[in-house]
Design a protein around this motif. Structure first.
Motif, PDB file in Angstrom:
ATOM      1  N   ARG A 258     140.439  42.805   9.687  1.00  0.00           N
ATOM      2  CA  ARG A 258     139.389  43.080  10.665  1.00  0.00           C
ATOM      3  C   ARG A 258     139.736  44.301  11.512  1.00  0.00           C
ATOM      4  NH1 ARG A 258     138.450  37.613  10.313  1.00  0.00           N
ATOM      5  NH2 ARG A 258     136.260  37.013  10.395  1.00  0.00           N
ATOM      6  N   ARG A 259     138.776  45.195  11.612  1.00  0.00           N
ATOM      7  CA  ARG A 259     138.900  46.301  12.550  1.00  0.00           C
ATOM      8  C   ARG A 259     138.032  45.948  13.756  1.00  0.00           C
ATOM      9  NH1 ARG A 259     136.677  52.471  11.645  1.00  0.00           N
ATOM     10  NH2 ARG A 259     137.369  53.290  13.659  1.00  0.00           N
ATOM     11  N   PRO A 260     138.563  46.052  14.952  1.00  0.00           N
ATOM     12  CA  PRO A 260     137.761  45.656  16.110  1.00  0.00           C
ATOM     13  C   PRO A 260     136.479  46.467  16.171  1.00  0.00           C
ATOM     14  CG  PRO A 260     139.678  46.957  16.789  1.00  0.00           C
ATOM     15  CD  PRO A 260     139.857  46.623  15.334  1.00  0.00           C
ATOM     16  N   PRO A 261     135.391  45.821  16.536  1.00  0.00           N
ATOM     17  CA  PRO A 261     134.133  46.569  16.651  1.00  0.00           C
ATOM     18  C   PRO A 261     134.224  47.598  17.767  1.00  0.00           C
ATOM     19  CG  PRO A 261     133.914  44.385  17.616  1.00  0.00           C
ATOM     20  CD  PRO A 261     135.245  44.419  16.928  1.00  0.00           C
ATOM     21  N   LEU A 262     133.455  48.678  17.627  1.00  0.00           N
ATOM     22  CA  LEU A 262     133.438  49.690  18.677  1.00  0.00           C
ATOM     23  C   LEU A 262     132.910  49.064  19.963  1.00  0.00           C
ATOM     24  CD1 LEU A 262     132.002  52.832  16.849  1.00  0.00           C
ATOM     25  CD2 LEU A 262     134.383  52.331  17.403  1.00  0.00           C
ATOM     26  N   PRO A 263     133.581  49.304  21.085  1.00  0.00           N
ATOM     27  CA  PRO A 263     133.078  48.738  22.343  1.00  0.00           C
ATOM     28  C   PRO A 263     131.764  49.409  22.735  1.00  0.00           C
ATOM     29  CG  PRO A 263     134.921  50.220  22.771  1.00  0.00           C
ATOM     30  CD  PRO A 263     134.826  50.073  21.277  1.00  0.00           C
ATOM     31  N   ARG A 264     130.788  48.614  23.059  1.00  0.00           N
ATOM     32  CA  ARG A 264     129.484  49.116  23.499  1.00  0.00           C
ATOM     33  C   ARG A 264     129.138  48.420  24.810  1.00  0.00           C
ATOM     34  NH1 ARG A 264     128.988  53.575  20.329  1.00  0.00           N
ATOM     35  NH2 ARG A 264     128.964  53.084  18.109  1.00  0.00           N
ATOM     36  N   GLN A 265     129.891  48.721  25.848  1.00  0.00           N
ATOM     37  CA  GLN A 265     129.797  47.969  27.098  1.00  0.00           C
ATOM     38  C   GLN A 265     128.877  48.599  28.131  1.00  0.00           C
ATOM     39  OE1 GLN A 265     133.806  47.498  28.530  1.00  0.00           O
ATOM     40  NE2 GLN A 265     134.342  46.022  26.930  1.00  0.00           N
ATOM     41  N   LEU A 266     128.327  49.748  27.839  1.00  0.00           N
ATOM     42  CA  LEU A 266     127.542  50.455  28.844  1.00  0.00           C
ATOM     43  C   LEU A 266     126.275  49.662  29.185  1.00  0.00           C
ATOM     44  CD1 LEU A 266     128.146  53.199  30.172  1.00  0.00           C
ATOM     45  CD2 LEU A 266     126.426  54.193  28.674  1.00  0.00           C
ATOM     46  N   PRO A 267     125.989  49.428  30.467  1.00  0.00           N
ATOM     47  CA  PRO A 267     124.743  48.740  30.822  1.00  0.00           C
ATOM     48  C   PRO A 267     123.531  49.589  30.472  1.00  0.00           C
ATOM     49  CG  PRO A 267     126.299  48.775  32.666  1.00  0.00           C
ATOM     50  CD  PRO A 267     126.817  49.720  31.635  1.00  0.00           C
ATOM     51  N   ALA A 268     122.375  48.930  30.472  1.00  0.00           N
ATOM     52  CA  ALA A 268     121.133  49.656  30.213  1.00  0.00           C
ATOM     53  C   ALA A 268     120.861  50.633  31.354  1.00  0.00           C
ATOM     54  CB  ALA A 268     119.972  48.669  30.094  1.00  0.00           C
ATOM     55  N   PRO A 269     120.256  51.801  31.058  1.00  0.00           N
ATOM     56  CA  PRO A 269     119.912  52.740  32.133  1.00  0.00           C
ATOM     57  C   PRO A 269     118.974  52.093  33.150  1.00  0.00           C
ATOM     58  CG  PRO A 269     119.687  53.778  29.980  1.00  0.00           C
ATOM     59  CD  PRO A 269     119.884  52.318  29.730  1.00  0.00           C
ATOM     60  N   VAL A 270     119.039  52.559  34.385  1.00  0.00           N
ATOM     61  CA  VAL A 270     118.158  52.048  35.433  1.00  0.00           C
ATOM     62  C   VAL A 270     116.743  52.511  35.140  1.00  0.00           C
ATOM     63  CG1 VAL A 270     117.657  52.093  37.899  1.00  0.00           C
ATOM     64  CG2 VAL A 270     120.037  52.048  37.097  1.00  0.00           C
ATOM     65  N   PRO A 271     115.762  51.599  35.152  1.00  0.00           N
ATOM     66  CA  PRO A 271     114.383  51.995  34.817  1.00  0.00           C
ATOM     67  C   PRO A 271     113.836  53.011  35.816  1.00  0.00           C
ATOM     68  CG  PRO A 271     114.620  49.594  34.893  1.00  0.00           C
ATOM     69  CD  PRO A 271     115.883  50.163  35.437  1.00  0.00           C
ATOM     70  N   GLY A 272     112.994  53.900  35.313  1.00  0.00           N
ATOM     71  CA  GLY A 272     112.247  54.805  36.178  1.00  0.00           C
ATOM     72  C   GLY A 272     113.039  55.953  36.760  1.00  0.00           C
ATOM     73  N   PHE A 273     114.131  56.348  36.122  1.00  0.00           N
ATOM     74  CA  PHE A 273     114.951  57.426  36.667  1.00  0.00           C
ATOM     75  C   PHE A 273     114.150  58.724  36.741  1.00  0.00           C
ATOM     76  CE2 PHE A 273     117.825  61.001  36.363  1.00  0.00           C
ATOM     77  CZ  PHE A 273     118.816  60.675  37.279  1.00  0.00           C
ATOM     78  N   VAL A 274     114.235  59.409  37.884  1.00  0.00           N
ATOM     79  CA  VAL A 274     113.590  60.718  38.039  1.00  0.00           C
ATOM     80  C   VAL A 274     114.514  61.636  38.816  1.00  0.00           C
ATOM     81  CG1 VAL A 274     111.243  59.764  38.059  1.00  0.00           C
ATOM     82  CG2 VAL A 274     112.431  60.101  40.210  1.00  0.00           C
ATOM     83  N   GLY A 275     114.276  62.931  38.690  1.00  0.00           N
ATOM     84  CA  GLY A 275     114.947  63.917  39.510  1.00  0.00           C
ATOM     85  C   GLY A 275     116.415  64.106  39.165  1.00  0.00           C
ATOM     86  N   ARG A 276     117.179  64.524  40.171  1.00  0.00           N
ATOM     87  CA  ARG A 276     118.613  64.815  40.069  1.00  0.00           C
ATOM     88  C   ARG A 276     118.882  65.882  39.008  1.00  0.00           C
ATOM     89  NH1 ARG A 276     119.633  62.815  44.920  1.00  0.00           N
ATOM     90  NH2 ARG A 276     119.748  60.533  45.041  1.00  0.00           N
ATOM     91  N   THR A 277     117.944  66.803  38.852  1.00  0.00           N
ATOM     92  CA  THR A 277     118.080  67.834  37.821  1.00  0.00           C
ATOM     93  C   THR A 277     119.295  68.715  38.062  1.00  0.00           C
ATOM     94  OG1 THR A 277     115.675  67.848  37.606  1.00  0.00           O
ATOM     95  CG2 THR A 277     116.871  69.690  36.651  1.00  0.00           C
ATOM     96  N   ALA A 278     119.500  69.134  39.304  1.00  0.00           N
ATOM     97  CA  ALA A 278     120.627  70.017  39.606  1.00  0.00           C
ATOM     98  C   ALA A 278     121.951  69.304  39.364  1.00  0.00           C
ATOM     99  CB  ALA A 278     120.534  70.494  41.060  1.00  0.00           C
TER     100      ALA A 278
END
Length: 817
Positions: A258-278
């Motif tokens: 067995r090879r350990p599965p790749l960790p995929r622990q990142l939470p889902a993005p916050v809905p409705g993200f806008v701005g912060r372009t800079a």
């Protein structure tokens, strides 16, 4: 506290189950199935009522959420968060029986791979004993049943793996007996049929084994029109040919290491993200320019609720392809119960394939192992809610192409000593982005921009507050943004629940302050206006008993206070509201605060700087009814005399008069501000009216016009109106009063005005005498600017008098100074 879902849903505290949850159980079940991820209100409503929810569904969901919060209150390992119109139940590792089941199965499989079947069998027995019945037994609804089915499939896989171990250990009769019992409930599970066939054949019951295969074949044909799968057919064929190897029985494809599965622990993005372009562009630029020799740390700091996690997750979402070796995530829980870096390292090491028995107890060794595993990988590590750089440092990779996103309320400057860092400090959203976020969250694209902007202003541009405001429209959609702006304006929708959500975000930063810092934050929050000058802030900080510079620096480091490029200090409006509510001030404390704030301006020997105008006018509006407001009227006269916004100052003085009450001293000062401002804009009749009213009020005070200022102001207005004969005795009396009181600076200014008045009356000798006396006073006081102004008046007098030699002498004095 532990959540038990492998059977009827229970909450267990110190070994004792809590009472039945009733209707709340369905909501808790969906939150647990999606633990550590946001779950929308719509999904919760669907879980409870399906496609026909009652009109009160949203209110009932909110009530049930409050009930769940009450059940878990005080437990450091779980927390129910509100994210806009969604909820996220954070559950610490091992505090739900599913975690213990999954880790037990993983450990049992590793024992199998290591060639320890007896120990693996014992581990499977202990792990499967966690099941008390069907997952979420007794709860209905498509969402819950779907999640329960996934868990049941995991259980059956573990059961079949355990039966394989019984066969390997040549416990054939036990395996056959258990497989036959299981097939009564799961007749189409081909692996169970293979296990039954092997067990029966090994115990001399080959005919029964062949019949088991035939039963499966007929059942599949009748129910699905299908044949058994390839492995069942192969087992049947080996049985017929006598080729079945009972020394190495297998009921599935031969396992590979067995090879350990790749960790995929990142939470889902916050809905409705806008701005912060800079900000995103800045991070991208540094990421693209990295040398690849070591990791890049992305330190995102800012006030609580500013959207630090949302920005980090958005950048991560856009860059996932850059991290083919997976993502790691940990909530470092800055606050009273911060995450132990060793515990976080253990979690990361397990995710990267380290066996639980191989986890070092020494933090240094664990960090070294962690760095070694990441050395040739490109992994994204997301460290949310960090307390400080010391907590983060052991979790940084050593070399390679990984990236570390760190979010926190405090400064993370010291990360620069150990890693390449791009620091991003978040403030509130600009108005355009705040309006865009509101429109996206509410779906209201037709509302007037002014209404959305008003809501954004009430929320101070803080993304958390904007999400809460949008959530209020879920409850009262008929309001629309226009109605919401009105309700937010009068505070009627900022119920305790919503305020508490915001307060919890600021609590983490507040908890790290000492008493002096807390008092200073409260005092700064009590000041009116959008910003505060550094001298005023230092004066308030010094009054707390702490070192003033250190106190202000600590508040800035906690992102509760922002120091702009212009040197002005600013508190977010919601931080100010929080600080005032956290430590309410008494009437005596508020009076002392006003006195300290005003004292610095009252004692100035020169007019107040123009950059203080905004704060002083805001304070004047707020404190007009208090003695300190009257003092500020005198300070604001300096702006009017310089011609700075006299129309506004005139209106402010009139508004203050309405709130000032009957005290003649205060009335005199507010009337004088109106008079000086009216004079500055050329409204001479109004200047005379209010100067006369100010003189009338001051003469009703205990000391009267003892310094002559009120008479001098009235005289100046009369002179400008061409009524020199009325002005002259008033000005002479004012000058005498100022001189007698030792107010040389005031006497000098009045003397200069008197010389100008005599000049207008063509009495040049009297003008020269008055101006010469004023010049002496200015020179003795070291006021070079006043002296130059007197010489300028003397030039005019001498020219009109025909004394050109003296005029040139005054001109040389002006040029030489």
């Amino acid at each position: 506290m532990r959540f038990m879902v492998l059977g009827p849903l229970q909450i267990v505290v110190e070994g004792e189950p809590r009472p039945s949850l009733g209707k709340t159980a369905a909501i808790l079940a969906v939150l647990l199935l999606n633990r550590n991820l946001p779950v929308s209100t719509g999904r919760l409503i669907e879980a409870v009522w399906g496609e026909e929810p009652p009109r009160t569904a949203l209110r009932q969901i909110q009530n049930r959420i409050a009930e769940i919060r009450g059940l878990i209150a005080g437990d450091p390992h779980c927390n129910l968060e509100t994210i806009g119109s969604a909820y996220r139940l954070r559950v610490g590792p091992g505090h739900i029986d599913v975690d213990r089941f999954e880790s037990g199965c993983a450990y049992a499989r590793s024992l199998v791979d290591e060639g320890s079947p007896v120990e693996a069998l014992a581990m499977y027995d202990r792990t499967l004993a966690l099941w008390r019945g069907p997952a979420f037994a007794g709860l209905e609804g498509a969402l819950i049943e779907s999640g329960a089915d996934v868990l049941e499939e995991s259980r059956m896989e573990a059961v079949e793996e355990r039966l394989d171990l019984l066969l390997r250990l040549r416990r054939f009769d036990q395996a056959a007996t258990e497989a036959r019992a299981l097939l009564a409930e799961h007749p189409f599970r081909e692996r169970l049929v293979c296990q039954l066939m092997i067990g029966l054949h090994a115990t001399g019951r080959t005919a029964e084994a062949l019949e088991a295969y035939e039963t499966l074949r007929r059942a599949l044909a009748d129910a699905l029109g299908a044949d058994p799968g390839p492995h069942a057919r192969r087992t049947h064929l080996d049985l017929l040919r006598g080729n079945l190897d009972l020394h190495n029985p297998t009921t599935g494809p031969r396992s590979k290491p067995r090879r350990p599965p790749l960790p995929r622990q990142l939470p889902a993005p916050v809905p409705g993200f806008v701005g912060r372009t800079a900000e995103l562009a800045r991070i991208d630029a540094r990421w693209s320019a990295r040398d690849g020799k070591g990791p890049l740390a992305i330190a995102i700091t800012g006030i609580g609720g500013a959207g630090k996690t949302a920005l980090g997750l958005e950048w991560a979402r856009r860059r996932l392809a850059d991290f083919p070796d997976g993502q790691l995530h940990a909530d470092l829980r800055a606050g009273d119960d911060p995450a132990d870096p060793l515990a976080v390292l253990h979690g990361f090491l397990r995710a990267l394939g380290t066996h639980p028995t191989d986890l070092p107890d020494d933090r240094g060794q664990a960090a070294a192992n962690y760095r070694a595993l990441l050395a040739d990988k490109r992994v994204l590590i997301f460290l949310d809610n960090a307390r400080d750089a010391d907590q983060v440092r052991p979790l940084l990779p050593g070399e390679g192409g990984s990236a570390v996103v760190v979010t926190g309320r405090g400064r993370l400057d010291r990360l620069r000593h150990v890693s390449d860092v791009v620091a991003v400090e978040l403030a509130e959203l600009p108005e355009d982005d705040a309006v865009a976020l509101l429109r996206r969250l509410t779906g209201d694209t037709t509302a007037k921009r002014a209404d959305a902007a008003a809501v954004a202003a009430h929320c101070g541009g803080l993304p958390l507050a904007l999400r809460i405001a949008a959530g209020l429209l879920d409850e009262r959609p008929s309001l629309g943004l226009a109605g919401l702006a009105k309700r937010l304006g009068d505070g009627s929708l900022w119920r305790a629940g919503e305020r508490d959500q915001i307060a919890r975000v600021f609590d983490l930063s507040y908890a790290g302050l000492d008493d002096a810092e807390r008092r200073c934050l409260r005092d700064l929050a009590l000041l009116p206006g959008a910003d505060i000058g550094e001298p005023t802030a230092l004066r308030l900080a010094a009054a707390t008993g702490g070192d003033a510079d250190r106190v202000l620096d600590s508040l800035a480091a906690a992102h509760l206070l922002r120091i702009g490029a212009d040197g002005r200090l600013r508190l977010h409006r919601l931080v100010a509201e929080y600080a005032r509510a956290k430590a309410p001030a008494t009437a005596d404390e508020e009076r002392a605060l006003r006195e300290r704030a005003v004292a610095g301006f009252r004692d100035l020997r020169a007019p107040a700087p123009l950059e203080e105008y905004g704060f002083l006018t805001a304070a004047y509006r707020a404190w007009a009814a208090f003695p300190e407001g009257a003092v500020l009227a005198d300070v604001l006269c300096g702006f009017a005399k310089r011609g700075h916004r006299p129309e506004e100052l005139e209106r402010l003085g009139e508004d203050a008069l309405a709130a000032a009450g009957p005290d003649p001293g205060r009335l005199a000062r507010h009337r004088n501000l109106v008079a000086v401002a009216a004079y500055a804009r050329g409204a001479l009749a109004k200047a005379e009216e209010y100067s006369r009213a100010a003189l009338d009020a001051v003469e009703r005070t205990e000391h009267g016009d003892r310094f002559g200022a009120a008479r001098a102001n009235l005289a100046t207005a009369l002179a400008r109106l061409g009524r020199e004969q009325e002005a002259l005795p008033l000005l002479n009396a004012a000058l005498a009063a100022a001189a007698a009181a030792g107010r040389d600076a005031d006497a000098a200014a009045m003397g200069m005005t008197l010389g100008w008045l005599h000049y207008r009356m063509r009495d040049f000798a009297a003008a020269e005498q008055a101006l010469a006396t004023a010049l002496g006073r200015f020179e003795r006081g070291g006021d070079a600017a006043g002296a130059r102004e007197v010489h300028a008046h003397l030039v005019e007098v001498y020219r009109a008098w025909g004394r050109h030699t003296q005029a040139r002498a005054s001109l040389r004095r002006i040029a030489g100074s």
